[in-house]
Scaffold this motif. Structure first.
Motif, mmCIF file in Angstrom:
data_model
loop_
_atom_site.group_PDB
_atom_site.id
_atom_site.type_symbol
_atom_site.label_atom_id
_atom_site.label_comp_id
_atom_site.label_asym_id
_atom_site.label_seq_id
_atom_site.Cartn_x
_atom_site.Cartn_y
_atom_site.Cartn_z
ATOM 1 N N LEU A 180 -1.105 -5.222 -6.318
ATOM 2 C CA LEU A 180 0.209 -4.620 -6.096
ATOM 3 C C LEU A 180 0.388 -4.412 -4.604
ATOM 4 C CD1 LEU A 180 0.411 -1.824 -8.855
ATOM 5 C CD2 LEU A 180 1.235 -4.192 -8.976
ATOM 6 N N GLN A 181 1.491 -4.916 -4.076
ATOM 7 C CA GLN A 181 1.890 -4.567 -2.712
ATOM 8 C C GLN A 181 3.029 -3.558 -2.867
ATOM 9 O OE1 GLN A 181 3.193 -7.487 0.705
ATOM 10 N NE2 GLN A 181 5.009 -6.591 -0.217
ATOM 11 N N ILE A 182 2.732 -2.299 -2.533
ATOM 12 C CA ILE A 182 3.713 -1.228 -2.714
ATOM 13 C C ILE A 182 4.241 -0.838 -1.337
ATOM 14 C CG2 ILE A 182 4.131 1.037 -3.758
ATOM 15 C CD1 ILE A 182 1.547 0.751 -5.334
ATOM 16 N N CYS A 183 5.558 -0.929 -1.152
ATOM 17 C CA CYS A 183 6.156 -0.593 0.149
ATOM 18 C C CYS A 183 7.337 0.347 -0.073
ATOM 19 C CB CYS A 183 6.680 -1.849 0.844
ATOM 20 S SG CYS A 183 5.438 -3.092 1.193
ATOM 21 N N ALA A 184 7.539 1.275 0.845
ATOM 22 C CA ALA A 184 8.682 2.197 0.768
ATOM 23 C C ALA A 184 8.940 2.776 2.149
ATOM 24 C CB ALA A 184 8.401 3.307 -0.243
ATOM 25 N N ASN A 185 10.010 3.555 2.240
ATOM 26 C CA ASN A 185 10.301 4.183 3.533
ATOM 27 C C ASN A 185 9.260 5.244 3.882
ATOM 28 O OD1 ASN A 185 12.563 2.624 3.941
ATOM 29 N ND2 ASN A 185 13.997 4.143 3.121
ATOM 30 N N THR A 186 8.696 5.901 2.856
ATOM 31 C CA THR A 186 7.719 6.970 3.137
ATOM 32 C C THR A 186 6.449 6.780 2.302
ATOM 33 O OG1 THR A 186 8.608 8.402 1.411
ATOM 34 C CG2 THR A 186 9.559 8.656 3.619
ATOM 35 N N HIS A 187 5.344 7.334 2.828
ATOM 36 C CA HIS A 187 4.073 7.253 2.117
ATOM 37 C C HIS A 187 4.107 8.050 0.809
ATOM 38 C CE1 HIS A 187 1.434 4.772 4.451
ATOM 39 N NE2 HIS A 187 1.841 5.346 5.567
ATOM 40 N N ASP A 188 4.888 9.151 0.761
ATOM 41 C CA ASP A 188 4.960 9.956 -0.476
ATOM 42 C C ASP A 188 5.390 9.077 -1.641
ATOM 43 O OD1 ASP A 188 5.793 11.139 1.953
ATOM 44 O OD2 ASP A 188 6.452 12.953 0.939
ATOM 45 N N THR A 189 6.413 8.256 -1.383
ATOM 46 C CA THR A 189 6.959 7.400 -2.440
ATOM 47 C C THR A 189 5.944 6.342 -2.858
ATOM 48 O OG1 THR A 189 9.178 7.795 -1.610
ATOM 49 C CG2 THR A 189 8.888 5.850 -2.989
#
Ligand SMILES: C=CC1=C(C)c2cc3[nH]c(cc4nc(cc5[nH]c(cc1n2)c(C)c5CCC(=O)O)C(CCC(=O)O)=C4C)c(C)c3C=C
Ligand SMILES: [Fe+2]
Length: 407
Positions: A180-189
């Motif tokens: 899984l490559q998980i990306c978001a604006n913040t690390h919390d997400t």
């Protein structure tokens, strides 16, 4: 702190000449929701940070590849525990449902019974904002062994990563059945998404390795106008192909019916992942050379390498000849910082990730040209693997890997 010898200086000067200081013309990519009209973003740059920002889940391709790079990312490789093919279908349906929900956002499920564990970790509060989340699912060659009867359907170029001469691979950071490559604006997400998926799949997935990445805040604040700077101080990603050009992406990134590949792979992509440790202490003790970033190099005007040495990283990586056009790739790398090595040195570097329609012609051909390059003195690849990114899920009742599992 010892001073670096004079003999080491030309090597670094040569490197700088061929790296960030001659990094190619700035290319632009797609326009994410929430961006002002006319604002465009390359894959090496960050979209505006907003928790309402949302990437579509349904489509011909998975999100997280041509998507403008979010600030935070995580790579998580798993061993698949599914007992048979039916169980693998259950896993893929579960992943589809969780990713569709998490990337679009909604109310966190309430916990009515205090005797039971909560249905959500609660770390994002009562409302789960999409926060520009993408979760990109890819499969390793090991999933096509004899467990699920998929051997005949393995993507033609998918293989287990083997060692290159400068590698010092740590087995505990290599390969995996599923990534899984998980990306978001913040690390919390990103962390919330990982915990959600792990909570829903305890009997189906077991984490094999994990690394967190980030792109520089400087680039993030520039809202797409600046390429991220990696932990050696180079602008990294500026010569990437234009992700807004879908015909170019068809040629470079996506597997198409023109290739001799199983039909289910169309719309997918080969993903090469390399965890590359930087010798930052050594690098920081080495004197700097040039300081200017230039436009796209024209190697035909410099056949002897007087301006850009023949063995410079960018010249080896992309010699810009008709014969090497087939080795183009889309890079989507992130910096990482993960504590201290057993030898007491900073464990920092690059989570190198690239996408291409053919692993042999793309990553493998480029890495073979790079073998022995001057940059090797400062870097040590320690892990990663090769994966095949599943095609996108086109419509609601469909699920990830359905064309593979129902072929
Ligand atoms: C096998 C593929 C590549 C690996 C591994 C790799 C590692 C690596 N790269 C940098 C820094 C830079 N690379 C740049 C350009 C560039 N690199 C690759 C491939 C690999 N790099 C390609 C295909 C290109 C594009 C070349 C071109 O089209 O001209 C640059 C220049 C700026 C940019 O375009 O990104 C930098 C800087 C490091 C530090 C590194 C590993 C440690
Ligand atoms: Fe590079």
């Amino acid at each position: 702190m010892g001073k670096i010898s004079d003999a080491a200086m030309p090597a670094r000067r040569r490197l700088l000449k061929g790296l960030g200081l001659l990094s190619g013309a700035a290319v632009v990519g797609g326009c994410p929701p929430g961006a002002a009209a006319g604002e465009r973003f390359s894959p090496g740059t960050l979209a505006p940070a907003a928790r309402e920002e949302r990437q579509p889940f349904y489509g011909a391709h998975q999100a997280g590849i041509v998507t403008p790079q979010q600030a935070a990312m995580m790579l998580v490789a798993f061993d698949v525990l599914a007992s048979d093919k039916a169980d693998l279908v259950r896993l893929c349906k579960l992943l589809t449902a969780r990713i569709a929900f998490l990337t679009q956002g909604g109310e966190a499920p309430p916990t009515d019974n205090p005797q039971l564990p909560p249905l959500d970790s609660g770390i994002l509060g009562a409302h789960i904002w999409p926060d520009n989340l993408t979760i990109t699912v890819s499969l390793g060659a090991s999933l096509f062994d004899d467990r699920y009867g998929l051997a005949a359907l393995k993507p033609a170029r998918l293989q287990t990563m083997t060692r290159f001469p400068n590698d010092a691979l740590d087995a505990s950071f290599c390969h995996g059945d599923l990534l899984l490559q998980i990306c978001a604006n913040t690390h919390d997400t990103v962390i919330h998404a990982l915990r959600d998926i792990v909570k829903h799949t305890p009997d189906l997935l077991s984490i094999r390795w994990r690394r967190e990445g980030f792109i520089s805040q400087h680039a993030a604040r520039s809202r797409g106008r600046e390429t991220p700077i990696n932990l050696l101080g180079f602008k990294d990603g500026s010569a990437n192909p234009d992700t807004a050009n879908s015909r170019l992406m068809e040629r470079i990134v996506w597997v198409t019916p023109e290739q001799s590949e199983p039909a289910w792979t169309h719309g997918g992509s080969y993903q090469a992942v390399r965890i590359i440790q930087f010798r930052v202490e050594f690098w920081d003790r080495t004197p700097l050379g040039m300081q200017h970033e230039h436009d796209e190099p024209d190697y035909r005007q410099d056949p002897q390498g007087k301006i850009i040495p023949l063995d410079a990283h960018i010249r080896l990586a992309n010699p810009r000849t008709p014969e090497t056009q087939s080795s183009l790739m889309l890079r989507r790398g992130y910096s990482y910082s993960a504590g201290v090595t057993a030898a007491g040195q900073l464990d920092m570097g690059l989570l190198f990730v690239c996408y291409q329609h053919d692993l042999e012609k793309g990553f493998l051909a480029v890495q073979r040209r790079l073998n022995g390059e001057a940059l090797e003195e400062y870097i040590k690849p320690i892990g990663g693997g090769y994966f095949f990114v599943l095609p996108g899920v086109k419509n609601k009742p469909d699920y990830l890997a359905q064309p593979l599992l129902e072929a």
